[in-house]
Design a protein around this motif. Structure first.
Motif, PDB file in Angstrom:
ATOM      1  N   ALA A   1       0.834  -1.207   0.000  1.00 47.03           N
ATOM      2  CA  ALA A   1       0.000   0.000   0.000  1.00 47.03           C
ATOM      3  C   ALA A   1       0.866   1.253   0.000  1.00 47.03           C
ATOM      4  N   LYS A   2       1.979   1.182   0.750  1.00 45.95           N
ATOM      5  CA  LYS A   2       2.864   2.342   0.845  1.00 45.95           C
ATOM      6  C   LYS A   2       3.431   2.705  -0.527  1.00 45.95           C
ATOM      7  N   LYS A   3       3.699   1.667  -1.314  1.00 40.98           N
ATOM      8  CA  LYS A   3       4.203   1.928  -2.666  1.00 40.98           C
ATOM      9  C   LYS A   3       3.191   2.738  -3.468  1.00 40.98           C
ATOM     10  N   VAL A   4       1.918   2.421  -3.289  1.00 42.32           N
ATOM     11  CA  VAL A   4       0.863   3.103  -4.045  1.00 42.32           C
ATOM     12  C   VAL A   4       0.599   4.509  -3.489  1.00 42.32           C
ATOM     13  N   THR A   5       0.493   4.583  -2.165  1.00 41.37           N
ATOM     14  CA  THR A   5       0.031   5.842  -1.555  1.00 41.37           C
ATOM     15  C   THR A   5       1.169   6.744  -1.133  1.00 41.37           C
ATOM     16  N   GLY A   6       2.400   6.215  -1.082  1.00 42.66           N
ATOM     17  CA  GLY A   6       3.510   6.968  -0.505  1.00 42.66           C
ATOM     18  C   GLY A   6       3.471   6.854   1.005  1.00 42.66           C
ATOM     19  N   GLU A   7       4.539   7.315   1.623  1.00 40.20           N
ATOM     20  CA  GLU A   7       4.643   7.270   3.088  1.00 40.20           C
ATOM     21  C   GLU A   7       3.490   8.082   3.680  1.00 40.20           C
ATOM     22  N   ALA A   8       2.849   7.496   4.720  1.00 39.12           N
ATOM     23  CA  ALA A   8       1.749   8.220   5.367  1.00 39.12           C
ATOM     24  C   ALA A   8       2.307   9.431   6.110  1.00 39.12           C
ATOM     25  N   HIS A   9       1.562  10.510   6.015  1.00 37.33           N
ATOM     26  CA  HIS A   9       1.972  11.695   6.782  1.00 37.33           C
ATOM     27  C   HIS A   9       1.569  11.504   8.227  1.00 37.33           C
ATOM     28  N   ARG A  10       2.510  11.729   9.115  1.00 36.32           N
ATOM     29  CA  ARG A  10       2.190  11.648  10.538  1.00 36.32           C
ATOM     30  C   ARG A  10       1.206  12.775  10.840  1.00 36.32           C
ATOM     31  N   VAL A  11       0.135  12.468  11.534  1.00 32.36           N
ATOM     32  CA  VAL A  11      -0.865  13.489  11.861  1.00 32.36           C
ATOM     33  C   VAL A  11      -0.242  14.527  12.772  1.00 32.36           C
ATOM     34  N   LYS A  12      -0.462  15.802  12.441  1.00 31.77           N
ATOM     35  CA  LYS A  12       0.085  16.878  13.277  1.00 31.77           C
ATOM     36  C   LYS A  12      -0.950  17.320  14.309  1.00 31.77           C
ATOM     37  N   THR A  13      -0.528  17.375  15.533  1.00 32.32           N
ATOM     38  CA  THR A  13      -1.475  17.726  16.602  1.00 32.32           C
ATOM     39  C   THR A  13      -0.925  18.828  17.482  1.00 32.32           C
ATOM     40  N   GLU A  14      -1.837  19.455  18.203  1.00 31.89           N
ATOM     41  CA  GLU A  14      -1.469  20.375  19.276  1.00 31.89           C
ATOM     42  C   GLU A  14      -1.265  19.556  20.561  1.00 31.89           C
ATOM     43  N   ASP A  15      -0.924  20.225  21.645  1.00 37.14           N
ATOM     44  CA  ASP A  15      -0.672  19.512  22.911  1.00 37.14           C
ATOM     45  C   ASP A  15      -1.951  19.161  23.657  1.00 37.14           C
ATOM     46  N   LYS A  16      -3.037  19.781  23.266  1.00 40.27           N
ATOM     47  CA  LYS A  16      -4.269  19.628  24.032  1.00 40.27           C
ATOM     48  C   LYS A  16      -4.948  18.278  23.788  1.00 40.27           C
ATOM     49  N   VAL A  17      -5.311  17.615  24.857  1.00 43.35           N
ATOM     50  CA  VAL A  17      -6.072  16.368  24.747  1.00 43.35           C
ATOM     51  C   VAL A  17      -7.545  16.717  24.554  1.00 43.35           C
ATOM     52  N   VAL A  18      -8.148  16.225  23.485  1.00 46.57           N
ATOM     53  CA  VAL A  18      -9.563  16.522  23.239  1.00 46.57           C
ATOM     54  C   VAL A  18     -10.480  15.351  23.576  1.00 46.57           C
ATOM     55  N   ALA A  19      -9.896  14.145  23.654  1.00 45.44           N
ATOM     56  CA  ALA A  19     -10.739  12.991  24.007  1.00 45.44           C
ATOM     57  C   ALA A  19      -9.901  11.894  24.635  1.00 45.44           C
ATOM     58  N   ASN A  20     -10.506  11.215  25.607  1.00 47.86           N
ATOM     59  CA  ASN A  20      -9.902  10.025  26.202  1.00 47.86           C
ATOM     60  C   ASN A  20     -10.560   8.797  25.587  1.00 47.86           C
ATOM     61  N   ILE A  21      -9.735   7.867  25.139  1.00 48.30           N
ATOM     62  CA  ILE A  21     -10.303   6.597  24.670  1.00 48.30           C
ATOM     63  C   ILE A  21     -10.232   5.608  25.833  1.00 48.30           C
ATOM     64  N   ILE A  22     -11.399   5.166  26.245  1.00 46.58           N
ATOM     65  CA  ILE A  22     -11.503   4.294  27.417  1.00 46.58           C
ATOM     66  C   ILE A  22     -11.862   2.895  26.931  1.00 46.58           C
ATOM     67  N   GLY A  23     -11.083   1.932  27.332  1.00 49.87           N
ATOM     68  CA  GLY A  23     -11.241   0.559  26.838  1.00 49.87           C
ATOM     69  C   GLY A  23     -12.380  -0.180  27.512  1.00 49.87           C
ATOM     70  N   ARG A  24     -12.538  -1.409  27.104  1.00 47.24           N
ATOM     71  CA  ARG A  24     -13.701  -2.185  27.542  1.00 47.24           C
ATOM     72  C   ARG A  24     -13.723  -2.448  29.038  1.00 47.24           C
ATOM     73  N   GLU A  25     -12.557  -2.296  29.688  1.00 42.33           N
ATOM     74  CA  GLU A  25     -12.527  -2.512  31.137  1.00 42.33           C
ATOM     75  C   GLU A  25     -12.492  -1.196  31.908  1.00 42.33           C
ATOM     76  N   GLY A  26     -12.665  -0.089  31.197  1.00 39.26           N
ATOM     77  CA  GLY A  26     -12.737   1.198  31.880  1.00 39.26           C
ATOM     78  C   GLY A  26     -11.407   1.890  32.054  1.00 39.26           C
ATOM     79  N   LYS A  27     -10.350   1.318  31.465  1.00 36.66           N
ATOM     80  CA  LYS A  27      -9.038   1.967  31.582  1.00 36.66           C
ATOM     81  C   LYS A  27      -8.772   2.861  30.376  1.00 36.66           C
ATOM     82  N   LEU A  28      -8.050   3.946  30.635  1.00 42.40           N
ATOM     83  CA  LEU A  28      -7.647   4.832  29.553  1.00 42.40           C
ATOM     84  C   LEU A  28      -6.668   4.077  28.669  1.00 42.40           C
TER      85      LEU A  28
END
Lengths: 469, 469
Positions: free
Chosen positions: B433-460
């Motif tokens: 896929a990388k050959k077709v699409t080229g290297e994926a661009h790393r997503v650029k983010t700010e420092d602010k956390v906008v969401a917590n992903i909490i797993g099936r057992e309630g842990k972050l």
């Protein structure tokens, strides 16, 4: 699939971490046919436990072992809504140190919710279950119908053990109480004899006085003005109460009344009324016979409800509050219309409120049916030995010697008189009976309290004392 | 009968004593057709409240108003299992001070039970109700089927308001959630458009690549050894996932396999499989179309279950733990088989786990289906932007360019290879896929956390960051 299956009741008890002093619970849907409470309690005894508290929605003829276990102090606490004589007699003799708590059907789920009753291990008899604990009461050889009284136990007990004699593949269908409430499942040879559901108080009267009273009670309903479209009805489990169902049908037919719901405590007579279209639906917290259990399984208009939904007046709402009329029994009713259903006239415990005081409060028209004289004692007394249902919740007393209307309902009295019904003062009935039976002997008691009668709102409304030695 | 009926949503809000800072809740059974969340939230805004927290089982296209309300600080907290792009984009921009909590379907009822989420007022859309609040989702013009996601709200919220557009006589029949949980009932003109249930992610794929992948996924199931009598199955709501149902039927027919239960997330294809006898029963926590809702109403083998019963792995047991195979989608899957379904490859929130990580964990065989390349990006990446479902819960990736098997399942890989399926290393797929699409661009983010992903057992398990300005 093994799921939550364990090898025996003993193993389940061990896994639940039962300790001396803890509380175990049971429902009473198998009534006189129940073999689960005896099996579990015998095992608890043989494992050497002491000081166990039993919370049971009712205690029936099949639960006589409790009397013995109380004597041996294996059981040192009982919390129940109905205590049949096989155990009640022992309690009345003062065998137990701690008074028994006698509640109403509607208050028990509330007491579980608030933590007033804390159950450590609930043993729930299910006539069918899968190995993860999904359960119902309508399938299997010991089908008993509604699991209404078990919902709160499942919801609030710390540990829940399902005891079944009919294990089906996962997932069970239909499900009354689901696996998310269940810790362990035990398969036993038999949870009981479903024919025993119909035993005791739940068979219809055949004696002519009982039938006369039943007929008159339906005359009262007809004359009261409450028998109109949307009529909601319940009777208690007494024989005369049940006999009214037969006469009610004739009244409904004649007046072309389409009833709305039947609440209960459901028997085959109610099932016929539903099938024949006299009522839209049955709300069923408890089946009184196998026909009712079959109807619950097969008729979508026959709905299972929890006991809280049935009659918990401390919750957000309940079906009992919408009743048009109820017909209930009494062992004593006094001239203020207070009713005793907890003891006989000798003060020995042989019953309990069950739903009596809940539905008496909920219904627009509460009728007590009783023969004026029973076993050479007057049913109408100056003052009830013990208070089960306050007179303010009772509207009419029907006996074979006439009808008495609570003075707080003058308009109702007028209607019954206009219809030509034999309305009398309750004191007249009392005086008449007294002439026949002589002055009632005041029950002699010791100072020891053997049971607390707790009303529909959780307040102590009376205390039952040890009978005199 | 007035019962608990109040005149308007505004009156119910007032009677519930809503205050700034409190938490209100909603279920998402009407999905893109829901009009209850918008109606209530607009009313909350117009009444002048601020700082309200919203707990919703999922947030869909019909809930776009929340983006505006977040900007206005009427809403300052969101707790949900799925956050569609109409609101997710606003969240990803960092509009809200407090991070959103993104849970799994199975963990939300657990968080309600433990008090981790405390709901002050639950607004429960019901397609039919009576004036005391008995409710269901199967009757009425806006029937949406199972009320699975609403059970825990009814059980644990301090106040419960039923919002319905179809008021029936007391007592409602059938009842999914009963009156004992309900404080107020509001009748509105419309709770939504039940055609909207089927919108969005719940329609079947028609594109040839999707169909090829779906077909291959069922080849994997057939070769895996799990397709035998008693087979339990679920798919996610993605188009390709749903398309597998069609092919699965052919496999079951050919192999003469009798399935046991279908779990879900139920659509009309599953209903056909039940009707045609391929499966014994459906356990339904959520209907994906009107046909499913009708089947729930009419077919006794189509059972409604609560969300806790569906997939709560912190409880005593759940149906998801018994799944044989599941087919799920992904927006990204990395070479360790970790899956992202929360954001697109730009890191913008446009989804969530829903039941993804619950059932991926529960099933014996978890298959991810995805086109290798989507919108000029590779689905297979070196490392997922955000972690939704841990790779240890994923067994197989099926793309149109080959199949990858998690190295922890060598025996499964052998079986698929023996069946002649095009098994490759996941790194091969990634490199291709990388050959077709080229290297994926790393997503650029700010420092602010906008969401917590909490797993099936309630842990972050991960944090989502604000996208770069």
């Amino acid at each position: 699939m093994k799921g939550k299956l364990v090898a025996s009741i003993e193993e389940a008890i061990g896994l639940c971490g039962l300790k001396d002093g803890m509380t175990v619970s049971f429902h009473h849907h198998l009534r006189d046919g129940d073999q689960v409470l005896p099996a579990v309690m015998h095992k608890i005894e043989s494992m050497g436990f002491h000081g166990i508290k039993v919370s049971a929605s009712s205690i029936h003829g099949s639960h006589g072992c409790l009397a013995d276990l109380v004597r041996k102090k294996v059981v040192t606490g009982i919390d129940t809504n109905f205590l049949s004589r096989v155990v009640g007699e022992t309690i009345s003799e003062g065998t137990m140190e701690e008074p028994v708590n006698l509640r109403t059907h509607g208050h028990r789920p509330r007491a579980l919710e608030t933590g007033e009753i804390g159950i450590d291990v609930a043993f729930i008899a299910a006539s069918a279950a899968d190995c993860y604990g999904n359960m119902n009461g309508v399938d299997g050889p010991s089908a008993f119908g509604s699991m209404g009284h078990a919902f709160a136990d499942a919801q609030f007990a710390k540990k829940v053990v399902v005891v079944t004699d009919y294990l089906l593949d996962y997932p069970l269908n239909p499900v009354s109480i689901d696996e998310t409430y269940v810790d362990y499942v035990v398969k036993v040879d038999s949870i009981g004899d479903s024919a025993g559901i119909a035993s005791g108080i739940t068979t219809i009267s055949k004696d002519p006085i009982g039938l006369l009273i039943a007929k008159t009670a339906t005359d009262v309903i007809e004359a009261s003005g409450y028998l109109k479209d949307g009529f909601n009805f319940q009777t208690g489990g007494g024989r005369t109460s049940l006999a009214t169902t037969k006469f009610l049908k004739e009244k409904m037919q004649r007046n072309q009344v389409k009833g709305n719901f039947i609440l209960g405590g459901i028997n085959s007579l109610f099932v016929s009324l539903l099938q024949e279209g006299y009522f839209n639906t049955i709300l069923d917290c408890q089946c009184f016979d196998v026909t009712a259990a079959q109807s619950l399984k097969n008729n979508p208009n026959h709905q299972e409800i929890s006991c809280s939904h049935y009659a918990n007046f401390c919750g957000r709402s309940c079906a009992a509050a919408k009743l048009s009329a109820v017909i209930l029994g009494a062992t004593e009713i006094d001239t203020d219309f207070n009713v005793n259903v907890h003891t006989n006239s000798s003060g020995v415990i042989m019953g309990g409120s069950g739903g009596h005081s809940d539905i008496a409060y909920g219904a627009k028209l509460t009728i007590i049916v009783a023969p004026l004289i029973r076993a050479r004692s007057s049913i109408v007394v100056d003052k009830v030995t013990y208070l089960s249902t306050p007179g303010e919740c009772v509207d009419v007393l029907v006996t074979q010697r006439g009808i008495a209307v609570n003075p707080k309902r003058p308009e109702l009295r007028d209607r019954l008189e206009d219809a030509g019904l034999p309305v009398k003062e309750i004191r007249e009935l009392y005086e008449y009976a007294k002439k026949v039976t002589g002055e009632a002997h005041r029950v002699k008691t010791e100072d020891k309290v053997v049971a607390n009668i707790i009303g529909r709102e959780g307040k102590l409304i009376d205390r039952i004392y040890q009978v005199a030695k």
